[in-house]
Design an enzyme around this catalytic site. Structure first.
Site, PDB file in Angstrom:
ATOM      1  CE1 TYR A 142     -35.627  25.269  38.058  1.00 43.93           C
ATOM      2  CE2 TYR A 142     -37.053  24.158  39.650  1.00 43.93           C
ATOM      3  CZ  TYR A 142     -36.106  24.102  38.645  1.00 43.93           C
ATOM      4  OH  TYR A 142     -35.625  22.880  38.226  1.00 43.93           O
ATOM      5  CE  LYS A 172     -32.574  24.937  40.159  1.00 45.86           C
ATOM      6  NZ  LYS A 172     -32.618  24.457  38.779  1.00 45.86           N
TER       7      LYS A 172
END
Length: 308
Positions: A142, A172
């Site tokens: 992330y 992400k």
């Protein structure tokens, strides 16, 4: 949930429902799941991330939320990705083991943001220690440097990453550096890793350079409209896709000027879905009534290309 189905398209970054006195409210999650699936046509979720106030929750709360989303999403959702990042390596590992035990579709980890990794090897070392605690679960990094302050380029991080993290599945990518994203996709290609873009107002640009889909807060309440944008892009009907992106951007530009964050997202979601999302947790404070009224009026004033 369909095991190991490729993660693509829209992923709603879920908010964490809370009671008026600030406790997590598990009782509305079944309504939340049904709303995402039936009203927004979104069947993938990202739990306990930034939008979900994950780092403001206790470890026990994060586990309870993960369990409830898994329970209520069974047979309805395709993917439940659990964010297990934490400032403490041991806590992150504990959350990773728990996510694996409850059958999560994947886990994601944010870079530690107090004592920060300063180079690729330090960051990779942390990520590997977490991923190894869930050795059969797809792992996602992330990347959100605006929040973490960790600005190690993803292109650099991905070089040889499967040697260290065999379960590594994708990123992400919540940053506006489209050059970094483009280089990742160019070098690794879509078939090897999944790239999910996390800046909702720029999604169309990311799709143009090869992103597989997106994780974002607006897909909680603008998921159906954004899915229509994805369909237009795939045809391809770029003129129509741009209309959807511009209108989403018009709304976001409006609310950002008013002051827009997780607290305001919860208020918008409550207003649109009718599901009480409650207040944010301190130090965040709830949205004002003035904000709620203006945001609702703005959204209702938008004329979408599909006429709805």
């Amino acid at each position: 949930m369909t095991p190991r189905k490729k993660l693509e398209g829209l992923v709603a970054a879920t908010v964490t429902p809370m009671t008026p006195d600030g406790r997590i409210n598990l009782s509305v999650i079944h309504q939340y799941v049904d709303y995402l699936v039936s009203e927004q046509n979104v069947k993938n979720i990202f739990v306990n991330g930034t939008t979900g106030e994950g780092l403001s929750l206790s470890i026990q709360e994060r586990k309870q939320l993960a369990e409830e989303w898994m329970c209520q999403g069974k047979g309805k959702l395709d993917h439940v990705i659990i964010h297990v990042g934490a400032l403490s390596l041991l806590e992150s590992q504990e959350l990773a083991r728990h996510a694996a035990a409850i059958g999560a579709s994947g886990i994601a980890v944010i870079a530690p943001s107090f004592f920060k990794p300063t180079n690729k090897d330090e960051l990779l070392g942390f990520l590997q220690k977490v991923a190894s605690e869930a050795p059969t679960v797809p792992f996602y990094y992330y990347h959100i440097p605006a929040m973490t302050g960790v600005k190690i380029r993803v292109e650099e991080l991905l070089d040889g990453i499967r040697e260290q993290i065999p379960t590594f599945q994708g990123v992400k990518f919540s940053d506006t550096d489209l050059l970094d994203l483009a280089q990742c996709i160019n070098k690794k290609e879509r078939e090897q890793f999944v790239f999910l873009y996390g800046v909702d107002e720029q999604l169309l640009s990311a799709l143009a350079i090869g992103a597989n889909g997106a994780v974002g807060s607006t897909y909680n309440y603008l998921g159906r409209k954004t899915n229509l944008m994805l369909q237009a892009f795939a045809k391809p009907d770029l003129a129509l896709a741009r209309k959807y992106q511009f209108l989403t951007g018009e709304f976001l530009s409006f609310v950002i000027k008013l002051g827009f964050g997780v607290a305001q997202t919860k208020a918008v979601m409550t207003s649109i879905s009718g599901i009480p999302m409650g207040p944010p947790r301190l130090p965040l404070v709830g949205a004002s009534e003035e904000f709620i009224a203006k945001a609702k009026a703005k959204l209702e004033s938008i004329v979408w290309p599909d006429g709805d």
